[in-house]
Design an enzyme around this catalytic site. Structure first.
Site, PDB file in Angstrom:
ATOM      1  N   ASN A  24     -13.592  -2.759 -26.113  1.00  0.00           N
ATOM      2  CA  ASN A  24     -12.371  -3.557 -25.891  1.00  0.00           C
ATOM      3  C   ASN A  24     -12.429  -4.958 -26.489  1.00  0.00           C
ATOM      4  OD1 ASN A  24     -14.253  -4.218 -23.864  1.00  0.00           O
ATOM      5  ND2 ASN A  24     -12.645  -5.008 -22.565  1.00  0.00           N
ATOM      6  N   GLU A  54     -22.292  -4.470 -16.261  1.00  0.00           N
ATOM      7  CA  GLU A  54     -20.951  -5.076 -16.150  1.00  0.00           C
ATOM      8  C   GLU A  54     -19.963  -3.940 -16.307  1.00  0.00           C
ATOM      9  OE1 GLU A  54     -20.453  -8.136 -15.405  1.00  0.00           O
ATOM     10  OE2 GLU A  54     -22.498  -8.854 -15.655  1.00  0.00           O
ATOM     11  N   CYS A  65     -11.386  -6.080 -19.074  1.00  0.00           N
ATOM     12  CA  CYS A  65     -11.843  -5.740 -17.723  1.00  0.00           C
ATOM     13  C   CYS A  65     -11.321  -6.738 -16.694  1.00  0.00           C
ATOM     14  CB  CYS A  65     -13.360  -5.684 -17.697  1.00  0.00           C
ATOM     15  SG  CYS A  65     -14.100  -7.179 -18.374  1.00  0.00           S
ATOM     16  N   GLU A 110     -24.106 -12.218 -15.835  1.00  0.00           N
ATOM     17  CA  GLU A 110     -24.354 -12.745 -17.170  1.00  0.00           C
ATOM     18  C   GLU A 110     -23.907 -14.206 -17.182  1.00  0.00           C
ATOM     19  OE1 GLU A 110     -22.024  -9.812 -19.454  1.00  0.00           O
ATOM     20  OE2 GLU A 110     -23.931  -8.962 -20.100  1.00  0.00           O
TER      21      GLU A 110
END
Ligand code: NDP
Length: 479
Positions: free
Chosen positions: A150, A248, A282, A460
């Site tokens: 994405n 993630e 996301c 992260e």
């Protein structure tokens, strides 16, 4: 065009399995091929990384920093080329890739190039025991980075930059659907003087190439961004090998709108947080909850704005919504519009495929707003990951908080209100790794990034990423 693997600073052909077609989502045509890399290709990448590690892990922080910043500068100098490649692979508007994706990839290298020079180790004096402790932060060795389609270069470099800044060597796999900018990155790394073998990029399918990275007994950590089901599978494979894991994963983020917000700002940002990148981020706010008192006004204004978004070819300047990434993904997103109808929801706008003149086989879909009757229907619970949002009203803070938290995901949430006490209460109780108040997607790279529940494990960003990519070793000296 045939993309090649990047191993030991050189471009190389796949050893055994041949090639996979690469599609351009804007016209549905095959425009290139990528290696269908096998275990042997991954092994070669591992060997190169392993050989580079002793020297790279001992390279001074200043030198590592200099090289990372050089990569960043070269990405900026090649902005147009990278943005066009990203758009061709992914279907996103070129303007978006130029404004967001590629600059952010450059920032990832610059940020971690600087951050590594500030990443200090801790020390503790054990008072009364004549001892001092200090903690070394040592690179792990060879690590694996696996990223989705994405935000291809943006997320690929979000992993690679901290991994190499911390002194590791990397075997990385971009999504098979969007390999192009990762391929171009190899050239840039050579030009910047990154020593051969520090970064190795193998292209291929998740289930073979990706799996070979995760299964490799000597690749000691995996940083993964992608779907929740894939994350669960990776965790299962990695567990018996005791790998460090950063996951993630998916999201179904609430966008909660109270009547005391700054209305125009909220409305414009909500259009963006719903449909940026065709809704394939996301962090998109895919479930919109609006306070009853302004629900009808919002519904009318929002639908009007959404109807004004232009679906078009990604290279046209006035395109707001480009193509979805692939045909199967378009079909998946469309299937949720049918599910919504079956569930008795109302399609307020959109819901249909779009034919763009001259690009009739492209994967285009109207931005879609679905009014749901209840929060527990499938379109409100499952990640659709396309230009589709749900809206529904709420009456009280408790009610909306309960609905916001009643999904398996917990990545991000957005709150629109000017009430400070409510902001504090809600942001502390919402189950998410990231809460935005009166904004969306405002990112400071020093802050922790990640999700709770089925949205992931670990964080992260900033020093969190450098902590993930290092092992802490405590040394205790008695004097
Ligand atoms: P996938 O999980 O399908 O794939 C992600 C990556 O994993 C790809 O490179 C894929 O390769 C690879 N992969 C697939 N199977 C395996 C396997 N068995 N072992 C190792 N690697 C494998 O996700 P998508 O690419 O479809 O991305 C969309 C998803 O990513 C959405 O759920 C979205 O929410 C999530 N995402 C999460 C973000 C976050 O920060 N939390 C940010 C962005 C996206 P291949 O492409 O060849 O299948």
């Amino acid at each position: 065009m045939k993309i090649q693997n990047y191993i030991n600073g050189k471009f190389s052909l796949p050893i055994a399995n041949g090639w996979i077609d690469n599609y351009n989502p804007s016209n549905g045509e095959v425009y290139g091929q990528i290696p269908n890399s096998s275990k042997e290709d991954v092994e070669n990448a591992y060997i190169a990384a392993k050989s580079a590690f002793p020297s790279w892990s001992q390279t001074t922080l200043e030198e590592r920093s200099r090289i990372l910043i050089k990569i960043s500068e070269l990405l900026e100098a090649n902005l147009d080329r990278f943005a066009e490649a990203e758009s061709k692979d992914n279907g996103k508007p070129v303007s978006l890739a130029k404004m967001v994706d590629i600059p952010r990839a450059a920032s990832n290298f610059r940020f971690f190039g600087n951050a590594i020079t500030q990443f200090a180790s801790e020390s503790h004096e054990s008072v009364g025991q004549n001892a001092v402790n200090y903690t070394l932060r040592q690179p792990i060795g060879v690590v694996g980075c696996i990223s989705p389609w994405n935000l291809p270069l943006y997320l690929f470099t979000w992993k690679i930059a901290p991994a190499i800044a911390a002194g590791n060597c990397v075997v990385a796999k971009p999504s098979e659907v969007t390999p192009m900018t990762a391929y171009l990155l190899g050239e840039i790394c050579n030009e910047a003087g990154l020593p051969k073998g520090v970064l190795n990029i193998v292209h291929g399918l998740g289930t073979t190439t990706g799996q070979a990275i995760v299964e490799h007994p000597n690749i000691k950590a995996i940083s993964f961004t992608g779907g929740t089901a894939t994350g669960a599978h990776i965790a299962k494979v990695a567990a018996p090998l005791f790998k460090k894991l950063s996951l993630e994963l998916g999201g179904k983020n609430p966008n909660i709108i109270f009547d005391d917000c700054d209305y125009d700002d909220m409305l414009n940002t909500t259009v963006r947080s719903s449909f940026a990148n065709q809704g394939q981020i996301c962090l998109c706010g895919s479930r919109i909850f609006v306070e009853e008192t302004i629900y009808e006004r919002f519904k009318t204004d929002f639908v009007e704005k959404v109807k004004g978004l232009k679906v078009g070819h990604p290279s046209e300047r006035d395109t707001n919504i480009g193509a979805l990434v692939s045909k199967p993904h378009l079909q998946k997103v469309k299937s949720y519009i049918e599910i919504a109808k079956e569930e008795g929801a109302t399609i307020l706008c959109g819901g249909k495929a779009v034919t763009v003149e001259g690009y009739e086989n492209g994967y285009y879909l109207q931005p879609t707003v679905i009014e749901v009757k209840t929060d527990d229907c499938r379109v409100n619970q499952e990640e659709i990951f396309g230009p589709v949002v749900t809206i529904m009203p709420f009456n009280t803070e408790d009610e909306v908080l309960q609905m916001a938290n009643k999904v398996k995901y917990g990545l991000s949430a957005t709150l629109w209100t000017n009430n400070l006490k409510r902001t504090m209460r809600m942001s502390s109780q919402i189950q998410a790794g990231i809460v935005w108040v009166n904004t969306w997607m405002l990112r400071d790279l020093r802050t922790p990034f990640g999700g709770v529940k089925h949205s992931g494990v670990g964080r992260e960003g900033g020093f969190e990423a450098l902590r993930f990519f290092t092992e802490a070793k405590n040394v205790c000296i008695k004097y």
